[in-house]
Design an enzyme around this catalytic site. Structure first.
Site, short mmCIF file in Angstrom:
data_model
loop_
_atom_site.label_atom_id
_atom_site.label_comp_id
_atom_site.label_asym_id
_atom_site.label_seq_id
_atom_site.Cartn_x
_atom_site.Cartn_y
_atom_site.Cartn_z
N ARG A 104 90.74 57.85 -1.94
CA ARG A 104 91.11 57.33 -0.60
C ARG A 104 91.54 58.44 0.35
NH1 ARG A 104 93.09 53.93 -4.30
NH2 ARG A 104 92.06 51.91 -4.43
N HIS A 110 69.75 59.55 21.87
CA HIS A 110 69.63 58.82 20.59
C HIS A 110 68.32 58.03 20.55
CE1 HIS A 110 74.24 58.95 19.89
NE2 HIS A 110 73.63 59.93 19.27
N GLU A 149 74.66 70.97 23.42
CA GLU A 149 76.03 70.40 23.39
C GLU A 149 77.01 71.30 24.15
OE1 GLU A 149 76.80 67.45 22.40
OE2 GLU A 149 75.20 66.84 21.02
N HIS A 151 73.70 61.19 25.63
CA HIS A 151 73.36 60.73 24.28
C HIS A 151 72.71 59.35 24.22
CE1 HIS A 151 75.53 64.26 23.15
NE2 HIS A 151 75.42 64.03 21.86
N GLU A 162 87.83 57.16 19.35
CA GLU A 162 86.80 56.80 20.34
C GLU A 162 87.05 55.43 20.96
OE1 GLU A 162 82.52 56.52 19.24
OE2 GLU A 162 82.40 58.44 20.26
N LYS A 204 86.18 69.73 23.37
CA LYS A 204 86.18 68.68 22.35
C LYS A 204 87.60 68.41 21.84
CE LYS A 204 83.99 66.30 18.78
NZ LYS A 204 82.86 66.03 17.93
N HIS A 230 68.53 67.08 17.21
CA HIS A 230 69.47 66.31 18.03
C HIS A 230 69.66 66.97 19.41
CE1 HIS A 230 73.04 63.89 18.86
NE2 HIS A 230 73.72 64.99 19.09
N LYS A 247 84.89 62.81 12.72
CA LYS A 247 83.88 61.77 12.44
C LYS A 247 83.06 62.25 11.25
CE LYS A 247 82.49 59.79 16.84
NZ LYS A 247 81.26 59.55 17.59
N ARG A 254 87.01 59.58 24.64
CA ARG A 254 86.12 60.31 23.71
C ARG A 254 84.66 59.96 23.97
NH1 ARG A 254 87.13 61.69 17.33
NH2 ARG A 254 85.14 62.69 17.02
N ASN A 282 79.67 61.52 24.82
CA ASN A 282 78.32 60.97 24.64
C ASN A 282 77.43 61.16 25.88
OD1 ASN A 282 78.85 60.14 22.07
ND2 ASN A 282 79.52 58.10 22.67
N1 NAD Z 1 80.46 64.22 13.10
C1 NAD Z 1 80.14 64.44 14.35
O1 NAD Z 1 80.95 64.29 15.27
C2 NAD Z 1 78.75 64.92 14.64
C3 NAD Z 1 78.44 65.36 15.93
C4 NAD Z 1 77.16 65.85 16.17
C5 NAD Z 1 76.23 65.88 15.15
N2 NAD Z 1 76.57 65.43 13.90
C6 NAD Z 1 75.61 65.48 12.79
O2 NAD Z 1 75.24 66.85 12.57
C7 NAD Z 1 73.97 66.89 11.96
C8 NAD Z 1 73.13 67.98 12.60
O3 NAD Z 1 73.80 69.19 12.39
P1 NAD Z 1 73.09 70.62 12.61
O4 NAD Z 1 72.37 70.63 13.89
O5 NAD Z 1 74.14 71.62 12.34
O6 NAD Z 1 71.93 70.62 11.52
P2 NAD Z 1 71.90 70.77 9.93
O7 NAD Z 1 73.21 70.65 9.30
O8 NAD Z 1 70.83 69.85 9.50
O9 NAD Z 1 71.41 72.28 9.78
C9 NAD Z 1 70.13 72.67 10.23
C10 NAD Z 1 69.43 73.52 9.18
O10 NAD Z 1 69.97 74.84 9.19
C11 NAD Z 1 70.38 75.24 7.88
N3 NAD Z 1 71.52 76.13 8.13
C12 NAD Z 1 72.79 75.79 8.43
N4 NAD Z 1 73.50 76.89 8.74
C13 NAD Z 1 72.66 77.94 8.63
C14 NAD Z 1 72.81 79.34 8.85
N5 NAD Z 1 73.95 79.87 9.26
N6 NAD Z 1 71.73 80.14 8.63
C15 NAD Z 1 70.53 79.60 8.25
N7 NAD Z 1 70.32 78.28 8.05
C16 NAD Z 1 71.38 77.47 8.24
C17 NAD Z 1 70.69 73.94 7.19
O11 NAD Z 1 70.61 74.06 5.78
C18 NAD Z 1 69.59 73.03 7.74
O12 NAD Z 1 68.39 73.19 7.05
C19 NAD Z 1 73.37 65.50 12.09
O13 NAD Z 1 73.41 64.86 10.85
C20 NAD Z 1 74.30 64.78 13.07
O14 NAD Z 1 74.38 63.39 12.84
C21 NAD Z 1 77.80 64.97 13.64
#
Ligand code: NAD
Length: 367
Positions: A132, A258, A196, A254, A243, A233, A270, A154, A247, A251
C-alpha cells in the site's frame, strides 16, 4: 500564473521544492552526476529495486555498482523492463511485485525509477501498490520525464480499457534530473520533450519561449529550460496535487493531442501530438478566448522551429472529434479545453460551439 518559489542553487545543483498538499514535500534536483544525492535519498532503506528499461542496461549496471560501494550493507536489485510503452503493462507490474516479494521488500525499502516517462510511471505505480505504498525516487532520463512525467506523483499503467486508466497518485520522495543522461537520448525524443517545455512557456513562463526562440534546438539553454519547466510544474502541482483545479492547465494542447495519439494508435510520440494540439489550442484561444494574434501565431513559429509537427490532415477531423467525444464520455464530463486569454494567462473553455472547434481546426489542417 507565476513560476515556483523555492528554487535554490548550491554547488552546481539546483533544487526545486514541491509541496503537494497533505503529502510530504520533496525536492527535484537538477545537475550533473547526482550520485551522492541518490545515495543520500536511500535514507534508511536496506533493499533498493532499481527499475530501468533495456536501453539503459549499461548505465543502470554502473548505478548499481556505485550505490553498492557508496552504501555498505545495501542490497540493490536491478529490474530490467521492456522499452517504452511495453513496460507499462500489468504483466510487467506483476513481474516487479514478484521480485519485491521474493527479496522480502519491506515498507522501509525503496524503488528507483530510472528511465523515461514509461518507467517512472511504472515504478511509481509499483511503489504505490506494494504494501500500500513504499518510497520511490525518480531518476528521469528523457527530457519529457524530467519536465513532466517524473514530477507530480501521477503514476499508472496501460490496460485493455485504455492508456493510463489504472494508476494512483503517489508522490516520489525525490526526483533527480542528471542532465548528462540526456546525451544518449535520440533527437526525436529530445524534440518531443521540448513540446512540453514550450507548453510551460505559453501557460506560465514566457522566458522559456525567448530561450527557445534564441536556440530552437534547446541545447544551448538546456539547464535553464529544464529548471524553468520543472518550476512551472512544481508550482501548479503544489497548489493542486490531485488535479481538482489549476493542475488542469498543464493539459494545454492535450485535448486534441490525446485525440491525435489515439487516431495514430499511439505510434506518434506524445510530444509530437501535443505540438499540433498546442497550435490548435492557440487557434481556439484566438477565436473563443480573445487571445491576441501575435501570441497565437507564436505557437506555430516556436514549435516548427524546434522541428515538431504543427499540421494534421483535414480529412482526419471527424475521427479527431469522435476521439475527443469518447474521451469526454469516459471522463463523465463536458468537452473541455485549456485556452489562453493572453500570454501565460490560461483559462478553461467548456463545451465550445462546434462551429468554433471546426473553424480552429482549419488553422492546423494541412499535409
Ligand atoms: N505521470 C505523468 O504525469 C506523465 C506525464 C507525461 C507523460 N507520461 C507518460 O510518459 C511516457 C512517455 O515518456 P517518454 O517520452 O519519456 O518516453 P519513454 O519512457 O517511452 O522513453 C522513450 C524511449 O527512450 C528510451 N530512453 C529513455 N531514456 C533514454 C536515454 N537517456 N538514452 C537513450 N534512450 C533512452 C526508452 O527506453 C524508450 O525506448 C508515456 O507513457 C506517458 O503516458 C506521464
Amino acid at each position: 500564473m507565476t513560476s515556483a518559489e523555492g528554487t535554490r542553487e548550491s554547488g552546481g545543483t539546483t533544487s526545486i521544492e514541491v509541496r503537494p498538499g497533505a503529502d510530504k514535500p520533496y525536492s527535484v534536483l537538477i545537475g550533473e552526476g547526482l550520485l551522492d544525492e541518490l545515495a543520500a535519498a536511500l535514507d534508511g532503506a536496506t533493499r533498493v529495486a532499481l527499475m530501468h528499461p533495456r536501453a539503459l542496461r549499461t548505465p543502470a549496471d554502473a548505478m548499481r555498482e556505485e550505490l553498492l560501494s557508496a552504501r555498505s550493507g545495501i542490497e540493490v536489485h536491478a529490474l530490467e523492463v521492456p522499452d517504452a510503452e511495453d513496460a507499462k503493462t500489468l504483466q510487467v507490474a506483476n513481474y516487479a511485485w514478484n521480485v519485491l516479494g521474493s527479496v522480502g521488500f519491506t515498507r522501509n525499502d525503496l524503488v528507483i525509477g530510472f528511465g523515461g516517462g514509461a518507467v517512472t510511471d511504472l515504478a511509481g505505480f509499483v511503489a504505490a501498490t506494494w504494501l500500500r505504498g513504499v518510497r520511490v525516487v525518480q531518476v528521469p532520463t528523457t527530457l519529457l520525464a524530467m519536465v513532466d512525467a517524473a514530477v507530480g506523483g501521477k503514476t499508472g499503467i496501460n490496460t485493455d480499457a485504455g492508456k493510463n486508466l489504472v494508476g494512483a497518485f503517489h508522490q516520489p520522495s525525490a526526483v533527480l534530473c542528471d542532465l548528462r543522461t540526456l546525451e544518449t537520448l535520440p533527437p526525436n525524443d529530445f524534440a518531443a520533450g521540448l513540446a512540453e517545455v514550450a507548453k510551460a512557456g505559453f501557460i506560465a513562463d514566457p522566458v522559456i519561449l525567448e530561450l527557445l526562440e534564441q536556440d530552437p534546438t534547446g541545447h544551448q539553454h538546456l539547464r535553464q529550460l529544464v529548471e524553468r519547466s520543472i518550476a512551472v510544474k512544481a508550482e501548479v502541482v503544489s497548489g493542486d496535487p490531485k488535479e481538482a483545479g489549476r493542475r488542469e492547465f498543464l493539459n494545454y494542447g492535450h485535448t486534441l493531442g490525446h485525440a491525435i495519439e489515439k487516431v495514430e494508435r499511439y505510434n506518434w510520440r506524445h510530444g509530437a501530438a501535443v505540438s499540433v494540439g498546442l497550435v490548435y489550442a492557440a487557434a481556439l484561444s484566438r477565436l473563443a478566448s480573445g487571445l491576441d494574434d501575435g501570441t497565437a501565431d507564436r505557437h506555430g513559429a516556436v514549435l516548427s522551429a524546434i522541428g515538431l509537427p504543427v499540421r494534421y490532415p483535414q480529412e482526419r477531423w471527424p475521427a479527431l472529434l469522435d476521439a475527443m467525444r469518447i474521451d469526454k464520455k469516459a471522463r463523465g464530463n463536458r468537452l473541455r479545453f485549456v485556452t489562453l486569454t493572453g500570454l501565460a494567462k490560461p483559462t478553461m473553455l467548456e463545451d465550445p460551439d462546434p462551429g468554433l472547434l471546426t473553424a480552429a481546426y482549419s488553422e492546423v489542417a494541412g499535409a
